[in-house]
Scaffold this motif. Structure first.
Motif, mmCIF file in Angstrom:
data_model
loop_
_atom_site.group_PDB
_atom_site.id
_atom_site.type_symbol
_atom_site.label_atom_id
_atom_site.label_comp_id
_atom_site.label_asym_id
_atom_site.label_seq_id
_atom_site.Cartn_x
_atom_site.Cartn_y
_atom_site.Cartn_z
ATOM 1 N N LEU A 21 -2.825 -9.737 -11.094
ATOM 2 C CA LEU A 21 -2.165 -8.376 -10.851
ATOM 3 C C LEU A 21 -0.632 -8.490 -11.037
ATOM 4 O O LEU A 21 -0.145 -7.386 -11.575
ATOM 5 C CB LEU A 21 -2.603 -7.890 -9.269
ATOM 6 C CG LEU A 21 -3.934 -7.604 -9.003
ATOM 7 C CD1 LEU A 21 -3.931 -7.342 -7.439
ATOM 8 C CD2 LEU A 21 -4.124 -6.219 -9.693
ATOM 9 N N GLY A 88 -8.033 -5.280 -9.556
ATOM 10 C CA GLY A 88 -7.304 -4.144 -9.193
ATOM 11 C C GLY A 88 -7.751 -3.316 -7.988
ATOM 12 O O GLY A 88 -7.113 -2.917 -7.070
ATOM 13 N N ARG A 91 -6.301 -4.670 -4.855
ATOM 14 C CA ARG A 91 -4.958 -4.461 -4.874
ATOM 15 C C ARG A 91 -4.291 -4.213 -3.430
ATOM 16 O O ARG A 91 -3.704 -5.077 -2.786
ATOM 17 C CB ARG A 91 -4.172 -3.620 -5.765
ATOM 18 C CG ARG A 91 -2.719 -3.618 -5.593
ATOM 19 C CD ARG A 91 -2.382 -2.459 -6.720
ATOM 20 N NE ARG A 91 -2.586 -2.558 -8.230
ATOM 21 C CZ ARG A 91 -1.884 -3.217 -8.928
ATOM 22 N NH1 ARG A 91 -1.079 -3.883 -8.322
ATOM 23 N NH2 ARG A 91 -2.175 -3.403 -10.046
ATOM 24 N N ARG A 92 -4.910 -3.286 -2.787
ATOM 25 C CA ARG A 92 -4.326 -3.093 -1.286
ATOM 26 C C ARG A 92 -4.433 -4.162 -0.335
ATOM 27 O O ARG A 92 -3.871 -4.679 0.305
ATOM 28 C CB ARG A 92 -5.146 -1.600 -0.856
ATOM 29 C CG ARG A 92 -4.557 -1.483 0.633
ATOM 30 C CD ARG A 92 -4.970 -0.087 1.140
ATOM 31 N NE ARG A 92 -4.350 1.061 0.473
ATOM 32 C CZ ARG A 92 -4.688 1.931 0.530
ATOM 33 N NH1 ARG A 92 -5.801 2.359 0.837
ATOM 34 N NH2 ARG A 92 -4.239 3.019 -0.057
#
Length: 106
Positions: A21, A88, A91-92
């Motif tokens: 990422l 992705g 991601r959080r």
């Protein structure tokens, strides 16, 4: 027509996902500069970042310079680009996990 990869069987560690990422679609001048960045931004040891970069390269996710092929920038390979959208989605979760770890260390 572009090459497609079966990404279902690719197992990535959380740290490897974070590295993918962070690289994203960028071309980074040198892997060493990226190692320094990850060390500063996340507090990872440089040897740990190198280890993960080499694992990702072995898995066909990254390209970067070696003694045998000097001068290449650090970037995702075609396979890495194909895997990136799936990574992705995490991601959080990754951002929260590593930002919390950094707050605890400091």
């Amino acid at each position: 027509m572009g090459r497609t990869f079966d990404t279902r069987e690719i197992r990535l560690l959380q740290r490897e996902k974070l590295i993918l990422l962070e690289i994203g679609n960028d071309r980074i001048d040198s892997a060493s500069a990226f190692v320094d960045y990850m060390h500063e931004a996340y507090g990872f040891s440089k040897s740990s970042v190198w280890y993960n970069l080499n694992r990702l390269k072995e898995k066909g996710m990254l390209d970067f310079a070696t003694r045998e092929s000097p001068g290449l920038p650090l970037e995702l390979s075609q396979r890495g680009v194909c895997v990136l959208p799936g990574v992705g989605r995490d991601r959080r979760q990754l951002a929260e996990a590593y930002s919390m770890a950094m707050m605890v260390e400091r």
